[in-house]
Design an enzyme around this catalytic site. Sequence first.
Site, PDB file in Angstrom:
ATOM      1  N   LYS A 190       0.750  -1.140  -0.019  1.00  0.00           N
ATOM      2  CA  LYS A 190      -0.086   0.003  -0.069  1.00  0.00           C
ATOM      3  C   LYS A 190       0.875   1.163  -0.010  1.00  0.00           C
ATOM      4  O   LYS A 190       1.950   1.045   0.284  1.00  0.00           O
ATOM      5  CB  LYS A 190      -0.716  -0.067   1.278  1.00  0.00           C
ATOM      6  N   TYR A 239     -12.109  -1.583  -3.707  1.00  0.00           N
ATOM      7  CA  TYR A 239     -12.775  -1.787  -2.410  1.00  0.00           C
ATOM      8  C   TYR A 239     -14.363  -1.853  -2.481  1.00  0.00           C
ATOM      9  O   TYR A 239     -14.858  -1.585  -1.539  1.00  0.00           O
ATOM     10  CB  TYR A 239     -12.051  -0.828  -1.409  1.00  0.00           C
ATOM     11  N   ASN A 262      -2.160   0.026   6.884  1.00  0.00           N
ATOM     12  CA  ASN A 262      -1.618  -1.238   7.341  1.00  0.00           C
ATOM     13  C   ASN A 262      -0.763  -2.003   6.429  1.00  0.00           C
ATOM     14  O   ASN A 262      -0.758  -3.201   6.262  1.00  0.00           O
ATOM     15  CB  ASN A 262      -2.943  -2.147   7.878  1.00  0.00           C
ATOM     16  N   HIS A 304      -2.142  -5.542   1.719  1.00  0.00           N
ATOM     17  CA  HIS A 304      -3.539  -6.030   1.388  1.00  0.00           C
ATOM     18  C   HIS A 304      -3.447  -7.227   0.673  1.00  0.00           C
ATOM     19  O   HIS A 304      -2.440  -7.610  -0.014  1.00  0.00           O
ATOM     20  CB  HIS A 304      -4.117  -5.174   0.121  1.00  0.00           C
ATOM     21  N   GLU A 337      -9.245  -9.933  -8.254  1.00  0.00           N
ATOM     22  CA  GLU A 337      -8.502  -8.646  -7.793  1.00  0.00           C
ATOM     23  C   GLU A 337      -7.153  -8.720  -8.944  1.00  0.00           C
ATOM     24  O   GLU A 337      -6.840  -7.795  -9.326  1.00  0.00           O
ATOM     25  CB  GLU A 337      -8.144  -8.834  -6.398  1.00  0.00           C
TER      26      GLU A 337
HETATM   27  P1  ATP Z   1      -7.231  -5.966   3.078  1.00  0.00           P
HETATM   28  O1  ATP Z   1      -8.645  -6.242   2.308  1.00  0.00           O
HETATM   29  O2  ATP Z   1      -6.708  -4.415   2.830  1.00  0.00           O
HETATM   30  O3  ATP Z   1      -6.184  -7.174   2.791  1.00  0.00           O
HETATM   31  P2  ATP Z   1      -8.228  -6.923   5.538  1.00  0.00           P
HETATM   32  O4  ATP Z   1      -8.899  -7.856   4.644  1.00  0.00           O
HETATM   33  O5  ATP Z   1      -7.267  -7.485   6.693  1.00  0.00           O
HETATM   34  O6  ATP Z   1      -7.486  -5.782   4.561  1.00  0.00           O
HETATM   35  P3  ATP Z   1     -10.629  -5.458   5.250  1.00  0.00           P
HETATM   36  O7  ATP Z   1     -12.129  -5.798   6.292  1.00  0.00           O
HETATM   37  O8  ATP Z   1     -10.951  -6.311   4.069  1.00  0.00           O
HETATM   38  O9  ATP Z   1      -9.551  -6.005   6.157  1.00  0.00           O
HETATM   39  O10 ATP Z   1     -10.633  -3.787   5.138  1.00  0.00           O
HETATM   40  C1  ATP Z   1     -10.062  -3.348   4.142  1.00  0.00           C
HETATM   41  C2  ATP Z   1      -9.126  -2.390   4.377  1.00  0.00           C
HETATM   42  O11 ATP Z   1      -9.885  -1.263   4.987  1.00  0.00           O
HETATM   43  C3  ATP Z   1      -8.179  -2.635   5.605  1.00  0.00           C
HETATM   44  O12 ATP Z   1      -6.884  -3.239   5.246  1.00  0.00           O
HETATM   45  C4  ATP Z   1      -7.941  -1.216   6.049  1.00  0.00           C
HETATM   46  O13 ATP Z   1      -6.796  -0.548   5.271  1.00  0.00           O
HETATM   47  C5  ATP Z   1      -9.225  -0.498   6.136  1.00  0.00           C
HETATM   48  N1  ATP Z   1     -10.050  -0.670   7.167  1.00  0.00           N
HETATM   49  C6  ATP Z   1     -10.589  -1.682   7.714  1.00  0.00           C
HETATM   50  N2  ATP Z   1     -11.263  -1.797   8.806  1.00  0.00           N
HETATM   51  C7  ATP Z   1     -10.957  -0.304   9.096  1.00  0.00           C
HETATM   52  C8  ATP Z   1     -11.591   0.635  10.229  1.00  0.00           C
HETATM   53  N3  ATP Z   1     -12.290   0.081  11.268  1.00  0.00           N
HETATM   54  N4  ATP Z   1     -11.144   1.700  10.331  1.00  0.00           N
HETATM   55  C9  ATP Z   1     -10.545   2.062   9.204  1.00  0.00           C
HETATM   56  N5  ATP Z   1      -9.928   1.616   8.026  1.00  0.00           N
HETATM   57  C10 ATP Z   1     -10.279   0.392   8.004  1.00  0.00           C
HETATM   58 MG    MG Z   2      -9.900  -7.559   2.931  1.00  0.00          MG
END
Ligand code: ATP
Ligand code: MG
Length: 142
Positions: free
Chosen positions: A11, A51, A114, A117, A128
């Site tokens: 990211k 997303y 974080n 992804h 994706e």
């Molecule tokens: P990713 O899809 O990026 O691999 P993930 O599967 O661990 O991450 P998801 O629930 O799919 O988590 O959320 C997608 C992304 O949205 C997260 O990686 C993070 O960057 C952001 N995100 C998720 N939850 C929150 C939150 N509560 N507050 C802010 N940003 C969030």
């Molecule tokens: Mg995810």
Amino acid sequence: MATERTLAILKPDCVRKELVGEVLRRIQDAGFQVRAMKMLTMSKTEAEGFYAVHEDKPFFDDLTDFMSSGPCVPVVLEKENAIDDFRSLIGATDPDEAADGTIRSDFADSIEQNIVHGSDSPENGRQEASYFFPEHEIVANT
Ligand code: ATP
Ligand code: MG
């Protein structure tokens, strides 16, 4: 177990913190094969499309601002059990909850920024990967 593909994105925070090399080293040391890779900056619209599953979430606007805030590095990875193994390698979404030694635990600043992804299912991995790479840009086993 069958070979799977997952779509990773290093990211914009990973690129800004100059962690691309270190994160890729960890990914390759964990046995993932790199099948495609590029650096690009997503537009806001592209980040919203990527997303789209989260479009009703309260964090959607901030997340898509962040994901379009600078260059990122999408990578197609292949390995047996790639989806689950990659999510184990990166750790929980919230770095405060991510297991010690995971990429997010070691490098991420927040639940939003974080570092990386990873796809959450083989179907989403395929979909994706195609969001960033036409099939001819994904190299075969070498
Ligand atoms: P990713 O899809 O990026 O691999 P993930 O599967 O661990 O991450 P998801 O629930 O799919 O988590 O959320 C997608 C992304 O949205 C997260 O990686 C993070 O960057 C952001 N995100 C998720 N939850 C929150 C939150 N509560 N507050 C802010 N940003 C969030
Ligand atoms: Mg995810």
